[in-house]
Design a protein around this motif. Structure first.
Motif, PDB file in Angstrom:
ATOM      1  N   PHE A 226      31.478 -37.080  -5.435  1.00 30.46           N
ATOM      2  CA  PHE A 226      30.559 -37.921  -6.207  1.00 30.46           C
ATOM      3  C   PHE A 226      30.361 -37.309  -7.586  1.00 30.46           C
ATOM      4  CE2 PHE A 226      28.013 -34.493  -4.735  1.00 30.46           C
ATOM      5  CZ  PHE A 226      27.116 -34.279  -5.751  1.00 30.46           C
ATOM      6  N   SER A 227      29.826 -38.129  -8.489  1.00 28.59           N
ATOM      7  CA  SER A 227      29.437 -37.586  -9.794  1.00 28.59           C
ATOM      8  C   SER A 227      28.380 -38.490 -10.410  1.00 28.59           C
ATOM      9  CB  SER A 227      30.656 -37.519 -10.721  1.00 28.59           C
ATOM     10  OG  SER A 227      30.245 -37.226 -12.033  1.00 28.59           O
ATOM     11  N   TYR A 228      27.427 -37.898 -11.120  1.00 27.02           N
ATOM     12  CA  TYR A 228      26.562 -38.687 -12.011  1.00 27.02           C
ATOM     13  C   TYR A 228      26.639 -38.024 -13.375  1.00 27.02           C
ATOM     14  CZ  TYR A 228      22.975 -41.535 -14.004  1.00 27.02           C
ATOM     15  OH  TYR A 228      22.328 -42.436 -14.816  1.00 27.02           O
ATOM     16  N   LEU A 229      27.289 -38.697 -14.283  1.00 27.45           N
ATOM     17  CA  LEU A 229      27.478 -38.155 -15.635  1.00 27.45           C
ATOM     18  C   LEU A 229      26.599 -38.948 -16.586  1.00 27.45           C
ATOM     19  CD1 LEU A 229      29.077 -36.383 -17.660  1.00 27.45           C
ATOM     20  CD2 LEU A 229      30.795 -38.194 -17.728  1.00 27.45           C
ATOM     21  N   LYS A 230      25.686 -38.256 -17.254  1.00 27.37           N
ATOM     22  CA  LYS A 230      24.765 -38.933 -18.178  1.00 27.37           C
ATOM     23  C   LYS A 230      24.983 -38.396 -19.583  1.00 27.37           C
ATOM     24  CE  LYS A 230      19.845 -39.817 -19.015  1.00 27.37           C
ATOM     25  NZ  LYS A 230      18.497 -39.783 -18.475  1.00 27.37           N
ATOM     26  N   ILE A 231      25.306 -39.290 -20.499  1.00 21.91           N
ATOM     27  CA  ILE A 231      25.522 -38.865 -21.884  1.00 21.91           C
ATOM     28  C   ILE A 231      24.373 -39.407 -22.728  1.00 21.91           C
ATOM     29  CG2 ILE A 231      27.060 -39.062 -23.873  1.00 21.91           C
ATOM     30  CD1 ILE A 231      29.326 -39.235 -21.761  1.00 21.91           C
ATOM     31  N   ARG A 232      23.726 -38.505 -23.452  1.00 23.36           N
ATOM     32  CA  ARG A 232      22.502 -38.871 -24.182  1.00 23.36           C
ATOM     33  C   ARG A 232      22.400 -38.041 -25.445  1.00 23.36           C
ATOM     34  NH1 ARG A 232      18.619 -36.274 -19.464  1.00 23.36           N
ATOM     35  NH2 ARG A 232      20.249 -34.934 -18.667  1.00 23.36           N
ATOM     36  N   ASP A 233      21.460 -38.439 -26.303  1.00 18.93           N
ATOM     37  CA  ASP A 233      21.342 -37.764 -27.593  1.00 18.93           C
ATOM     38  C   ASP A 233      20.826 -36.335 -27.470  1.00 18.93           C
ATOM     39  OD1 ASP A 233      22.341 -39.680 -29.349  1.00 18.93           O
ATOM     40  OD2 ASP A 233      20.476 -40.807 -29.278  1.00 18.93           O
ATOM     41  N   ARG A 234      19.956 -36.096 -26.472  1.00 24.49           N
ATOM     42  CA  ARG A 234      19.464 -34.737 -26.212  1.00 24.49           C
ATOM     43  C   ARG A 234      19.855 -34.355 -24.803  1.00 24.49           C
ATOM     44  NH1 ARG A 234      14.386 -36.673 -28.033  1.00 24.49           N
ATOM     45  NH2 ARG A 234      13.901 -36.862 -25.817  1.00 24.49           N
ATOM     46  N   GLN A 235      19.899 -33.071 -24.513  1.00 24.21           N
ATOM     47  CA  GLN A 235      20.348 -32.607 -23.201  1.00 24.21           C
ATOM     48  C   GLN A 235      19.347 -32.957 -22.085  1.00 24.21           C
ATOM     49  OE1 GLN A 235      23.323 -31.881 -22.619  1.00 24.21           O
ATOM     50  NE2 GLN A 235      22.960 -31.438 -20.464  1.00 24.21           N
TER      51      GLN A 235
END
Ligand SMILES: Cc1cc2nc3c(=O)[nH]c(=O)nc-3n(C[C@H](O)[C@H](O)[C@H](O)COP(=O)(O)OP(=O)(O)OC[C@H]3O[C@@H](n4cnc5c(N)ncnc54)[C@H](O)[C@@H]3O)c2cc1C
Ligand code: SF4
Length: 331
Positions: A226-235
């Motif tokens: 499984f994976s949950y990859l979250k890309i956002r402006d801040r960590q």
């Protein structure tokens, strides 16, 4: 904030009959979204029905091997439940990628499903917004739309659904149990949230007089791959620009089943089951992952500031699949 009256529901039946009596009444759970909307004058309920004392705060085993998560279980309690961590780590990871510890301690499962878009124009009552005021127009279409949707949009609304939890629930094919004046019904997560179409003021297919009682997880949890990859402006402490939930069933490097759900790109958690099916029987390689990412993003459309999301989402899908397959380390 406008004036409102308040009551505490003592039973599920009492909560349902209280909401059916007043069309301007709203349930309140953790209050982390509704109170913000009330303070900004975006939501103006005349009556609040507090559901926090209802017996919907447990996580229970189901006969089919799944779990039933009560609507009032907090996001923290779900994420740190040992059964969720072991059997549905994708859900645990997605919830912990959202908000802050304090918010997760207040936010409930039911409230998270119904949290409203973070479109800045929706919150700014001085600008047009078809979601807030049907027929008034959309400030985002020709405005600053960096965080907006690239899939499933309409000329009426390009808002995204903001929840991390719901993206994992979409990949897991959870279902939502609700109760209204006419009884109980089950809504599959894929049918719970709506695309904007001509009615962007309607976020979900929940009727205004229905109470969410639980979220049911099926037995299959994709706990190995499984994976949950979250890309956002801040960590941390930021909503997703793009997120990807992946569950894979692998047999000696061959994909038997793939689930891929995207967040931050559409008015609902986005799944393309035809594209997913392309992976069945394929070897888990970068080449097959790139083909499925291309297929998912084939009809994506940018609106200027958010056009970068198309390539970002394509790469995020490939990377999340690599993480789930174990060919790339997860953070
Ligand atoms: C600063 C900030 C950052 C955040 N960051 C993230 C993030 O990164 N990722 C993310 O996913 N979320 C994020 N959130 C959103 C947060 O997760 C939601 O506000 C929260 O999940 C809502 O749950 P609640 O119980 O507080 O809902 P409430 O605010 O109480 O209610 C929300 C809505 O749900 C309705 N409702 C509540 N319970 C029920 C029920 N049982 N049946 C029917 N209707 C019901 C209410 O009437 C209301 O319309 C953030 C929030 C804030 C304030
Ligand atoms: S994108 Fe949707 S929520 Fe945002 S301003 Fe337009 S109509 Fe309103």
């Amino acid at each position: 904030m406008n004036r409102f009256s308040f009551e505490r529901a003592g039973s599920v039946a009492g909560a349902v009959s209280a909401i059916a009596r007043n069309e301007r009444a709203r349930f309140i759970a953790g209050g982390t979204n509704l109170l913000d909307l009330m303070k900004e004058n975006v939501s103006r309920p005349s009556h609040l029905i507090d559901v926090n004392r209802l017996p919907l705060n447990t996580i229970e085993e189901q006969a089919d091997g799944g779990l039933r998560i009560g609507a009032l279980v907090t996001n923290s309690a779900v994420a740190y439940d040992a059964r969720v961590e072991q059997r549905y780590p994708l859900l645990s990871k997605a919830i912990l990628a959202g908000a802050s510890a304090q918010l997760r301690n207040m936010a409930t499962t039911g409230g998270n499903l119904l949290q409203r878009t973070r479109c800045y124009y929706f919150y700014d009552t001085g600008t047009p917004c078809n979601k807030r005021e049907p027929g008034s127009g959309c400030g985002a279409l020709a405005g600053i739309n960096r965080i907006h949707a690239i899939l499933g949009t309409s000329e009426k609304c390009i808002a995204t659904h903001p929840s991390d939890m719901c993206v994992a629930l979409a990949a897991l094919e959870a279902s939502i149990q609700v109760k209204g004046p006419d009884g109980e019904r089950t809504i599959p997560i894929a049918e719970f949230h709506r695309l904007p179409g001509d009615t962007p003021h309607l976020d979900t297919n929940l009727r205004p007089d229905e109470l969410i009682t639980s979220v049911d997880l099926p037995a299959k949890g994709f706990a190995r791959n499984f994976s949950y990859l979250k890309i956002r402006d801040r960590q941390s402490y930021a909503f997703a620009l793009v997120s990807v939930a992946v569950g894979l069933e692998l047999d000696e490097g061959v994909i038997r089943e793939a689930r891929i759900a995207l967040g931050g790109v559409a008015h609902k958690p986005w799944r393309d089951t035809k594209a997913e099916a392309m992976l069945s029987g394929q070897r888990a390689t970068g080449e097959s992952f790139r083909s499925v990412a291309d297929a998912i993003l084939r009809d994506a459309k940018g609106y200027g500031h958010n056009t970068f999301k198309i390539e970002l989402a394509r790469r995020a899908v490939v990377r999340a699949l690599e993480q789930a397959a174990g060919t790339e380390v997860q953070q």
